[in-house]
Every structure is written in structure tokens, then in C-alpha cells.
Write an enzyme that holds these catalytic residues in place. Sequence first.
Site, PDB file in Angstrom:
ATOM      1  N   ASP A 154     -35.209  13.948  16.365  1.00  0.00           N
ATOM      2  CA  ASP A 154     -35.723  14.688  15.213  1.00  0.00           C
ATOM      3  C   ASP A 154     -34.601  15.191  14.292  1.00  0.00           C
ATOM      4  O   ASP A 154     -34.792  16.142  13.536  1.00  0.00           O
ATOM      5  CB  ASP A 154     -36.602  15.858  15.681  1.00  0.00           C
ATOM      6  N   HIS A 189     -13.312  -3.729   7.256  1.00  0.00           N
ATOM      7  CA  HIS A 189     -14.208  -2.567   7.274  1.00  0.00           C
ATOM      8  C   HIS A 189     -14.065  -1.773   8.566  1.00  0.00           C
ATOM      9  O   HIS A 189     -15.057  -1.322   9.150  1.00  0.00           O
ATOM     10  CB  HIS A 189     -15.664  -3.006   7.043  1.00  0.00           C
ATOM     11  N   ASP A 235      -8.328   3.870   3.502  1.00  0.00           N
ATOM     12  CA  ASP A 235      -9.217   3.584   2.370  1.00  0.00           C
ATOM     13  C   ASP A 235     -10.261   4.686   2.394  1.00  0.00           C
ATOM     14  O   ASP A 235     -11.157   4.687   3.257  1.00  0.00           O
ATOM     15  CB  ASP A 235      -9.842   2.195   2.547  1.00  0.00           C
ATOM     16  N   ASP A 287     -12.497   5.744  -4.916  1.00  0.00           N
ATOM     17  CA  ASP A 287     -12.329   4.705  -3.890  1.00  0.00           C
ATOM     18  C   ASP A 287     -10.865   4.284  -3.916  1.00  0.00           C
ATOM     19  O   ASP A 287     -10.455   3.527  -4.793  1.00  0.00           O
ATOM     20  CB  ASP A 287     -13.261   3.524  -4.233  1.00  0.00           C
ATOM     21  N   HIS A 300     -10.594 -11.195   0.154  1.00  0.00           N
ATOM     22  CA  HIS A 300     -11.638 -10.425  -0.548  1.00  0.00           C
ATOM     23  C   HIS A 300     -11.373 -10.423  -2.052  1.00  0.00           C
ATOM     24  O   HIS A 300     -10.343 -10.918  -2.504  1.00  0.00           O
ATOM     25  CB  HIS A 300     -11.736  -8.992   0.005  1.00  0.00           C
ATOM     26  N   HIS A 333     -14.428  -4.048  -8.084  1.00  0.00           N
ATOM     27  CA  HIS A 333     -15.878  -3.839  -8.198  1.00  0.00           C
ATOM     28  C   HIS A 333     -16.072  -2.637  -9.106  1.00  0.00           C
ATOM     29  O   HIS A 333     -15.154  -1.823  -9.288  1.00  0.00           O
ATOM     30  CB  HIS A 333     -16.532  -3.627  -6.822  1.00  0.00           C
ATOM     31  N   HIS A 378     -19.757   0.737  -4.587  1.00  0.00           N
ATOM     32  CA  HIS A 378     -19.861  -0.593  -5.201  1.00  0.00           C
ATOM     33  C   HIS A 378     -20.957  -0.422  -6.245  1.00  0.00           C
ATOM     34  O   HIS A 378     -22.138  -0.605  -5.970  1.00  0.00           O
ATOM     35  CB  HIS A 378     -20.227  -1.661  -4.165  1.00  0.00           C
ATOM     36  N   GLU A 399      -7.788  -3.649  -6.246  1.00  0.00           N
ATOM     37  CA  GLU A 399      -7.446  -3.473  -4.835  1.00  0.00           C
ATOM     38  C   GLU A 399      -7.028  -4.748  -4.108  1.00  0.00           C
ATOM     39  O   GLU A 399      -7.680  -5.172  -3.158  1.00  0.00           O
ATOM     40  CB  GLU A 399      -8.623  -2.830  -4.099  1.00  0.00           C
ATOM     41  N   TYR A 442      -3.150  -9.403   4.571  1.00  0.00           N
ATOM     42  CA  TYR A 442      -3.434  -9.064   5.965  1.00  0.00           C
ATOM     43  C   TYR A 442      -2.998 -10.249   6.825  1.00  0.00           C
ATOM     44  O   TYR A 442      -3.501 -11.359   6.644  1.00  0.00           O
ATOM     45  CB  TYR A 442      -4.944  -8.825   6.157  1.00  0.00           C
ATOM     46  N   ARG A 455      -3.144  -2.830   1.812  1.00  0.00           N
ATOM     47  CA  ARG A 455      -3.997  -2.857   0.619  1.00  0.00           C
ATOM     48  C   ARG A 455      -3.612  -1.659  -0.246  1.00  0.00           C
ATOM     49  O   ARG A 455      -3.268  -0.588   0.288  1.00  0.00           O
ATOM     50  CB  ARG A 455      -5.489  -2.794   0.984  1.00  0.00           C
ATOM     51  N   GLU A 464      -5.196   0.370  -3.634  1.00  0.00           N
ATOM     52  CA  GLU A 464      -6.409   0.416  -4.465  1.00  0.00           C
ATOM     53  C   GLU A 464      -6.406   1.636  -5.371  1.00  0.00           C
ATOM     54  O   GLU A 464      -6.211   2.762  -4.896  1.00  0.00           O
ATOM     55  CB  GLU A 464      -7.651   0.465  -3.549  1.00  0.00           C
TER      56      GLU A 464
HETATM   57  N1  GLY Z   1     -13.939   1.241   0.209  1.00  0.00           N
HETATM   58  C1  GLY Z   1     -14.706   0.100  -0.065  1.00  0.00           C
HETATM   59  C2  GLY Z   1     -14.031  -0.821  -0.975  1.00  0.00           C
HETATM   60  O1  GLY Z   1     -12.848  -0.673  -1.206  1.00  0.00           O
HETATM   61  O2  GLY Z   1     -14.631  -1.658  -1.573  1.00  0.00           O
HETATM   62 MN    MN Z   2     -11.815   1.124  -0.918  1.00  0.00          MN
HETATM   63 MN    MN Z   3     -13.073  -0.649  -3.365  1.00  0.00          MN
END
Ligand code: GLY
Ligand code: MN
Ligand code: MN
Length: 443
Positions: free
Chosen positions: A35, A242, A259, A270, A349, A353, A360, A383, A387, A405, A407
Site C-alpha cells: 500500500d 544505464h 550522470d 542532465d 549512443h 536529445h 528525454h 554528450e 567506453y 562521457r 554531457e
Molecule cells: N541521463 C540520461 C541521458 O543522458 O540521456
Molecule cells: Mn545524462
Molecule cells: Mn542525456
Amino acid sequence: MSLYQEHRRRFLQVLSEERVAAIIPTATEKTRNHDCHYKFRPDSDFWYLTGFAEPESVLVLLPDWNHEDKAHSVLFLRERNKEMEIWDGKRLGVEAAPQALGVDAAFSIEQLWTELPKLLKGYEQIMVRTGNDEAFDRQFQSMLSGLRARARKGVEPPVAILDPAPWLHELRLHKTLGEIENMRKAAAITAEAHVAAMAQARPGKMEYEIDALLDFTFRKNGSTGQAYNSIVAGGANACILHYVENNAELREGDLLLIDAGAEWDYYASDVTRTFPISGSFTEPQKAIYEVVLRAQETAVAAVQPGVPTKAVHEAALHALVDGLIELGLCHGTREEVLEKETYRDFFMHGTSHWLGLDVHDQGAYTEDGESRPLAPGMVLTVEPGLYVDPENDQVDAKWRGIGVRIEDDVLVTESGHENLTAAIPKTVAEVEAACQANWESVA
Ligand code: GLY
Ligand code: MN
Ligand code: MN
């Protein structure tokens, strides 16, 4: 006029042009276990148009294309209830809603399905997003069936049910000044959190301690919380794009990829930074870092009004490929590596975005099948990353398990761009200095 009233006014203008009414429900509460619920987070479309964060609410927008000034907005929301409020917290209530939110009328949510047919009378087209909440969809369909069944009695049921996304998400893609202010605030809090993490991370600490520090820094500054689950990835965990377990120990000599972004008034930031847990990059780490940094800076520079969105990705990709060849991780010319896509072992990737109420964010990336040109008011991430799989035996062992990375969040302006997260250390020297800073207190 509040930011959210202004959004409503703009959307009502679109609805008037399209001659359509709109029904925008908020999110439903989600069960976590037994609950207990997850913390409630309003639906982004609903928040955009109301600035109202209570569950069980539906906004109805009714344009009048013959009398612009008669367009009106109706909110259905929970009634005040002394007993429920003692248990679950205060409610705005039906009486206070028009004054507090600037809507023209408010009704109890209990009256939604009896009032809606009356409000929608005369509208041939209705925008409503289905597919988010089965119970809502069922009730909506049942209301439609009821109206159609009464057609013989002179009731004219709507003939077109449209998805609001193409219109509403187009508005959301072009940020207003108030929205940009919210995103600046989210970015500033995120900057503080990343700087704190750089100073606090050290061998022997756990990834979750840094996760908690980030969250603490967001919340102590009044953020509505994380814009998404923070990724705190030490060493080779950075190669899991992720990674959110965040439960490993930080090790001497490894990098830490974070991240993480705060929300402000539900507007996201982000940001990714990658830094040395022991304070200084090793030579191989630095070599990869410098390639990603060069790619990221080149791609940020490509953000200009009128430039196709995909040009930002291409700028990053070309710089990464050049770097991979220089490091001996890819072989051949830039064209050959691009053609054979051998870079995909290290960069798998996209580069950007949209960013806004959703991390996103909503909004079309193409226009008539072409990459859409950037325009002032759009916000996008930049970003790139590299890797090296820890099990990749095709490369020298010194590279294995390194994941980097970088970003930032970039606003397109009239004259170029503004990097909203530029304050966060990024060059090798800035990052090492921030990691070596003696930040003992987090309070
Ligand atoms: N943190 C999600 C991305 O960088 O798209
Ligand atoms: Mn990110
Ligand atoms: Mn991102």
C-alpha cells in the site's frame, strides 16, 4: 500571468486555430509495494499547462474560435476533505482553484464524466492522449459510446479524437523565458552537486554514498528531486550505459562517471562528468578523456540556430573517430571507420536529445523527413562518450574498462548558444583541481 497560464494561453490559441477541445489528465499514482506509492510526479504535459502537482486532476481546454476572449479552461481536482487531509496532506480544493491557478472554472474530479459531455458539446474534434492510463481510456471510450448512442436524439458526438502531441510538444520544444529560468536553476544546483561529488569521492567510499550526496545537494537547494535515477559508475561500471545499481566500492586509480541532474519545478538538467577517484588521471585515462573532451567541445560549438540537429552528432562523431584512430583503437581513415562503423565498439549512443520537463524531452527531431534545424529557445544535451569494454581483448590492456562521457545542457540562442552547465569543471586541470579540493563538510 504565471508561466503556466501563459502556456495555457498559447495552447488555447493553437486549439482555436485547429478548432478542437483538449482533455489533459495528470499522471496516476503508482504503487511501489503493497500500500505504498512512489512519490507522486505530475504528468509533464499537465504540469506545463497548470503548474498544479496534485494527483487525480484533469484539465479541459475549450476554445471559442468565434469569441477569442471566451475560450476557457476548466480544472477537475480533488475536493477538500478534512479527514483525508489529516492522513495524506493538504489539498487545494475546488473553491480555491480558479484564484490560485487562474483557471476559469473548477469542479470536483468526481464530476468529471458527468460534466465532460456537457462541456464538450459542439466540439467535433477532441485532443486527448490515450494509452497512459487504462482506466481513463475505458471511461473516455464509454463516454463517447454514450454520446454516439444519443445521436438520434440530436446529440452530435465528436468525430475526431486527436493526439495532442504534435501541437503541445511543439510548444514545449520552444522554451519560454520562465522555463529557461527554471532550467538555469536546475543547472546551478546540479553544478553544486557535481562539484561536491568530485571533492568527496575517494577510494574506499561506496558509489551509493556519492549518489546520496548528489541527492542531498539537490534537495537541500529546494529541487523537486532527481530528473532521472543518478548513474554513479566507478571503473568499468561506466561502460554500462544505464548503470544505476550504484553499489560498488570506489577504487584507487579508477575513474568515476556521474550522470545526474536536478529538477527545478520539474524542469530537468542532465549532466555527466567523469573524474579520477584518486585526484589525478592516469595517462591512458587522460588520453581517452582528452578525445571525448575535444569531441564534446566541438559538438557544443556546432550548436547554432539554423543548423540541422544531426550536425551536432556528426561533429562529435568525427572528432571521436579521429581520436580513436590516433589512440590506435580504430584503424584506417576517418571515412573507412565511419563506413564500417568500427567506432561503435566504443561509442554506441547518440550525442543529443531535447531537454525540458522530461529528461528525454518531447518534440520532433525531424521535419518532412529531414533533421530539423535548431532554433532559439530549444535546449538539447551534448554528450559524447567512449567506453572500452573490460573484456575487449582486441585492444591493449591499458585501455580496458575505461568509460568516459561528458554531457552539458545547451540552449540555442539568437546568436549561437549558451551552455547552461558550463560552470561545472570539465578540462583535465579543472577536474583534477575540483577532485583535490578539500570539501569535508556536506552540510
Ligand atoms: N541521463 C540520461 C541521458 O543522458 O540521456
Ligand atoms: Mn545524462
Ligand atoms: Mn542525456
